[in-house]
Design an enzyme around this catalytic site. Structure first.
Site, PDB file in Angstrom:
ATOM      1  N   VAL A   1      -0.178   4.344  -4.121  1.00 23.05           N
ATOM      2  CA  VAL A   1      -0.508   5.608  -3.471  1.00 23.05           C
ATOM      3  C   VAL A   1       0.686   6.559  -3.484  1.00 23.05           C
ATOM      4  O   VAL A   1       0.529   7.758  -3.721  1.00 23.05           O
ATOM      5  CB  VAL A   1      -1.024   5.357  -2.037  1.00 23.05           C
ATOM      6  CG1 VAL A   1      -1.195   6.654  -1.265  1.00 23.05           C
ATOM      7  CG2 VAL A   1      -2.338   4.575  -2.080  1.00 23.05           C
ATOM      8  N   GLU A   2       1.882   6.046  -3.250  1.00 18.50           N
ATOM      9  CA  GLU A   2       3.072   6.890  -3.165  1.00 18.50           C
ATOM     10  C   GLU A   2       3.518   7.450  -4.512  1.00 18.50           C
ATOM     11  O   GLU A   2       3.813   8.633  -4.621  1.00 18.50           O
ATOM     12  CB  GLU A   2       4.243   6.110  -2.545  1.00 18.50           C
ATOM     13  CG  GLU A   2       4.136   5.887  -1.060  1.00 18.50           C
ATOM     14  CD  GLU A   2       4.382   7.141  -0.237  1.00 18.50           C
ATOM     15  OE1 GLU A   2       4.810   8.172  -0.786  1.00 18.50           O
ATOM     16  OE2 GLU A   2       4.127   7.080   0.968  1.00 18.50           O
TER      17      GLU A   2
END
Length: 172
Positions: free
Chosen positions: A42-43
């Site tokens: 996600v990051e």
């Protein structure tokens, strides 16, 4: 849930890169390695050299002030270049995840803290912490942190199913 050959394209979309460091630090810090991969996906989408608009750096998207705090009691020099090294990003990122999980007890809240800061989650817990965790996440007032907590938890569930055949359950 995808199984057998149907799971192969899913595994391409949800890889487990940097496995040695992920497993090492997850085990050492009593974290679910799938959660670490979820945060990375996600990051940074697993790009160790990415920098965000907020100046967060590397796989785990750590900002320099946070890196400096996390690097205390280590041999790590918390520089921009070092945060782009997967081993450093994972050591510091998992240290922060463990701290947040210790403080907030469940993955969705700890994940929201990773995005918005542990202090924000503590404030929300005082405001509406008497509700179940699923409702808590829906009440998070920062849209980015709200979506982030849901995305990381959803990604964690996919990793657990794809690689372990396990359905993630959360203590409400």
């Amino acid at each position: 849930f995808p199984v057998g050959l149907a799971a192969l394209p899913w595994k391409l979309a949800y890889p487990r890169p940097f496995a040695g460091d992920v497993v090492r630090w997850a085990d050492e810090r009593a974290l679910d390695a799938n959660w670490v991969w979820s945060i990375m996906r996600v990051e940074s989408n697993f790009d160790p050299e990415v920098t965000s608009w907020a100046n967060a750096i590397g796989l785990m998207q750590i900002i320099l002030p946070t890196a400096k705090s996390l690097a205390r009691d280590t041999d790590i020099d918390p520089t921009r270049e070092n945060l782009m090294r997967p081993a450093v990003a994972l050591e510091l990122g998992t240290k922060y995840l463990a701290k947040l999980l210790g403080r907030h007890k469940v993955v969705p809240l700890a994940s929201a803290g990773y995005n918005a800061g542990g202090g924000a989650v503590a404030k929300w817990r005082k405001q509406f912490g008497d509700v179940d965790v699923d409702e808590f996440v829906e009440r998070i007032p920062y849209r980015e942190a709200h979506n982030y907590a849901k995305s990381v938890t959803q990604t964690l569930a996919r990793y657990a199913w794809l690689y372990e055949g396990r359905i993630v359950t959360l203590d409400l």
